[in-house]
Design a protein around this motif. Structure first.
Motif, PDB file in Angstrom:
ATOM      1  N   LYS A 116       7.915   9.422   1.979  1.00  0.00           N
ATOM      2  CA  LYS A 116       9.310   9.604   1.880  1.00  0.00           C
ATOM      3  C   LYS A 116       9.958   9.239   0.571  1.00  0.00           C
ATOM      4  O   LYS A 116      11.072   9.861   0.043  1.00  0.00           O
ATOM      5  CB  LYS A 116       9.933   8.732   2.813  1.00  0.00           C
ATOM      6  N   LEU A 117       9.167   8.623  -0.175  1.00  0.00           N
ATOM      7  CA  LEU A 117       9.561   8.500  -1.451  1.00  0.00           C
ATOM      8  C   LEU A 117       9.019   9.297  -2.615  1.00  0.00           C
ATOM      9  O   LEU A 117       9.222   9.258  -3.667  1.00  0.00           O
ATOM     10  CB  LEU A 117       9.107   6.977  -2.142  1.00  0.00           C
ATOM     11  N   GLY A 118       8.231  10.535  -2.111  1.00  0.00           N
ATOM     12  CA  GLY A 118       7.813  11.716  -2.762  1.00  0.00           C
ATOM     13  C   GLY A 118       6.307  11.482  -3.255  1.00  0.00           C
ATOM     14  O   GLY A 118       5.948  12.355  -4.051  1.00  0.00           O
ATOM     15  N   TYR A 119       5.750  10.573  -2.610  1.00  0.00           N
ATOM     16  CA  TYR A 119       4.235  10.194  -2.980  1.00  0.00           C
ATOM     17  C   TYR A 119       3.228  11.443  -2.154  1.00  0.00           C
ATOM     18  O   TYR A 119       3.945  11.476  -0.899  1.00  0.00           O
ATOM     19  CB  TYR A 119       3.876   8.884  -2.900  1.00  0.00           C
ATOM     20  N   GLU A 120       2.144  11.752  -2.616  1.00  0.00           N
ATOM     21  CA  GLU A 120       1.495  12.617  -2.184  1.00  0.00           C
ATOM     22  C   GLU A 120      -0.090  12.094  -2.084  1.00  0.00           C
ATOM     23  O   GLU A 120      -0.512  11.611  -2.851  1.00  0.00           O
ATOM     24  CB  GLU A 120       1.321  14.027  -2.838  1.00  0.00           C
ATOM     25  N   THR A 121      -0.589  11.914  -0.705  1.00  0.00           N
ATOM     26  CA  THR A 121      -1.863  11.531  -0.446  1.00  0.00           C
ATOM     27  C   THR A 121      -2.978  12.475  -0.930  1.00  0.00           C
ATOM     28  O   THR A 121      -2.930  13.681  -1.115  1.00  0.00           O
ATOM     29  CB  THR A 121      -2.157  11.564   1.029  1.00  0.00           C
ATOM     30  N   VAL A 122      -3.904  12.011  -1.827  1.00  0.00           N
ATOM     31  CA  VAL A 122      -4.756  12.691  -2.837  1.00  0.00           C
ATOM     32  C   VAL A 122      -6.342  12.115  -2.422  1.00  0.00           C
ATOM     33  O   VAL A 122      -7.091  12.505  -3.291  1.00  0.00           O
ATOM     34  CB  VAL A 122      -4.516  12.595  -4.082  1.00  0.00           C
ATOM     35  N   SER A 123      -6.362  11.447  -1.543  1.00  0.00           N
ATOM     36  CA  SER A 123      -7.796  10.707  -1.239  1.00  0.00           C
ATOM     37  C   SER A 123      -7.915  10.708   0.432  1.00  0.00           C
ATOM     38  O   SER A 123      -6.921  10.606   1.015  1.00  0.00           O
ATOM     39  CB  SER A 123      -8.002   9.600  -1.951  1.00  0.00           C
ATOM     40  N   GLY A 124      -9.099  10.422   0.796  1.00  0.00           N
ATOM     41  CA  GLY A 124      -9.483   9.994   1.856  1.00  0.00           C
ATOM     42  C   GLY A 124      -9.465   8.510   2.111  1.00  0.00           C
ATOM     43  O   GLY A 124      -8.887   8.004   1.147  1.00  0.00           O
ATOM     44  N   GLU A 125      -9.551   8.090   3.303  1.00  0.00           N
ATOM     45  CA  GLU A 125      -9.246   6.829   3.566  1.00  0.00           C
ATOM     46  C   GLU A 125     -10.550   5.878   2.932  1.00  0.00           C
ATOM     47  O   GLU A 125     -11.699   6.103   2.935  1.00  0.00           O
ATOM     48  CB  GLU A 125      -9.130   6.589   5.226  1.00  0.00           C
ATOM     49  N   PHE A 126     -10.252   4.603   2.535  1.00  0.00           N
ATOM     50  CA  PHE A 126     -11.139   3.705   1.855  1.00  0.00           C
ATOM     51  C   PHE A 126     -10.625   2.300   2.133  1.00  0.00           C
ATOM     52  O   PHE A 126      -9.344   2.043   2.409  1.00  0.00           O
ATOM     53  CB  PHE A 126     -11.388   3.898   0.402  1.00  0.00           C
ATOM     54  N   LEU A 127     -11.624   1.397   2.015  1.00  0.00           N
ATOM     55  CA  LEU A 127     -11.478  -0.092   2.233  1.00  0.00           C
ATOM     56  C   LEU A 127     -11.168  -0.674   0.958  1.00  0.00           C
ATOM     57  O   LEU A 127     -11.849  -0.593   0.064  1.00  0.00           O
ATOM     58  CB  LEU A 127     -12.463  -0.768   3.112  1.00  0.00           C
ATOM     59  N   ASP A 128      -9.992  -1.526   0.693  1.00  0.00           N
ATOM     60  CA  ASP A 128      -9.816  -2.420  -0.158  1.00  0.00           C
ATOM     61  C   ASP A 128      -9.407  -3.636   0.420  1.00  0.00           C
ATOM     62  O   ASP A 128      -8.377  -3.920   1.313  1.00  0.00           O
ATOM     63  CB  ASP A 128      -8.444  -1.841  -1.050  1.00  0.00           C
ATOM     64  N   ALA A 129     -10.184  -4.963   0.063  1.00  0.00           N
ATOM     65  CA  ALA A 129      -9.911  -6.149   0.591  1.00  0.00           C
ATOM     66  C   ALA A 129     -10.051  -5.934   2.136  1.00  0.00           C
ATOM     67  O   ALA A 129      -9.449  -6.807   2.912  1.00  0.00           O
ATOM     68  CB  ALA A 129      -8.610  -6.699   0.286  1.00  0.00           C
ATOM     69  N   GLY A 130     -11.005  -5.225   2.724  1.00  0.00           N
ATOM     70  CA  GLY A 130     -11.037  -5.151   4.090  1.00  0.00           C
ATOM     71  C   GLY A 130      -9.884  -4.237   4.740  1.00  0.00           C
ATOM     72  O   GLY A 130      -9.929  -4.216   6.040  1.00  0.00           O
ATOM     73  N   ILE A 131      -8.876  -3.653   3.997  1.00  0.00           N
ATOM     74  CA  ILE A 131      -7.771  -3.017   4.746  1.00  0.00           C
ATOM     75  C   ILE A 131      -7.894  -1.449   4.380  1.00  0.00           C
ATOM     76  O   ILE A 131      -8.102  -1.305   3.035  1.00  0.00           O
ATOM     77  CB  ILE A 131      -6.480  -3.797   4.065  1.00  0.00           C
ATOM     78  N   PRO A 132      -7.679  -0.497   5.128  1.00  0.00           N
ATOM     79  CA  PRO A 132      -7.691   0.559   4.989  1.00  0.00           C
ATOM     80  C   PRO A 132      -6.481   1.248   4.064  1.00  0.00           C
ATOM     81  O   PRO A 132      -5.633   0.862   4.139  1.00  0.00           O
ATOM     82  CB  PRO A 132      -7.457   1.463   6.405  1.00  0.00           C
ATOM     83  N   HIS A 133      -6.918   1.948   3.143  1.00  0.00           N
ATOM     84  CA  HIS A 133      -6.006   2.461   2.100  1.00  0.00           C
ATOM     85  C   HIS A 133      -6.174   3.801   1.813  1.00  0.00           C
ATOM     86  O   HIS A 133      -7.401   4.503   2.202  1.00  0.00           O
ATOM     87  CB  HIS A 133      -6.072   1.705   0.637  1.00  0.00           C
ATOM     88  N   VAL A 134      -5.478   4.718   1.183  1.00  0.00           N
ATOM     89  CA  VAL A 134      -5.505   5.888   0.663  1.00  0.00           C
ATOM     90  C   VAL A 134      -4.842   5.942  -0.551  1.00  0.00           C
ATOM     91  O   VAL A 134      -3.830   5.101  -1.083  1.00  0.00           O
ATOM     92  CB  VAL A 134      -4.811   7.046   1.507  1.00  0.00           C
TER      93      VAL A 134
END
Length: 140
Positions: A116-134
């Motif tokens: 909603k703030l204009g960001y576009e997802t450019v990766s698949g899901e990955f874990l950082d500190a055990g938490i799913p991120h993109v």
């Protein structure tokens, strides 16, 4: 609401306090992963509600990007535009420094917020500190 770039040791402690509450206490991120070697060189931000620190973030410059990191809002204050406000302040600093691109690693539950703030997802899901991120980017 007052969002500002951190200028004093006290303000930095306020930002760390918010990050520890959200990431360590609420999301169970190990403290040694939350505060890292990048904190010393990053630009930090903190948002206050009547002198009470309620949101925090940090900004680093990596390659051609202003990299938004550690964006967090105390639970009772979520959904009230504090996250949006701190991101706007970070994006101002990015453009002031002459950068044209912003990048962040979003927790997947917050992906729609960033879209909603204009960001576009450019990766698949990955874990950082055990938490799913993109990874998400935005042209400023």
């Amino acid at each position: 609401m007052n969002t500002k770039k951190v200028n004093t040791r006290e303000e930095l402690e306020h930002a760390y306090k918010v990050r520890m509450k959200v990431f360590v206490e609420e999301q169970n991120v190990p403290p040694e992963e939350e505060l890292d070697e990048h904190d010393a060189s990053a630009t930090h931000f903190v948002t206050y509600d009547n002198n009470n620190p309620i949101a925090a973030s940090r900004l680093r410059f990596v390659d051609e990007y202003g990299k938004l990191e550690r964006i967090c809002v105390i639970k009772d204050y979520r959904g009230k535009s504090y996250g949006k406000q701190i991101i706007i302040e970070m994006e101002k600093v990015i453009t002031e420094k002459g950068y044209k691109n912003a990048k962040l690693n979003a927790q997947t539950h917050a992906e729609e917020f960033y879209k909603k703030l204009g960001y576009e997802t450019v990766s698949g899901e990955f874990l950082d500190a055990g938490i799913p991120h993109v990874t998400m980017i935005k042209k400023l």
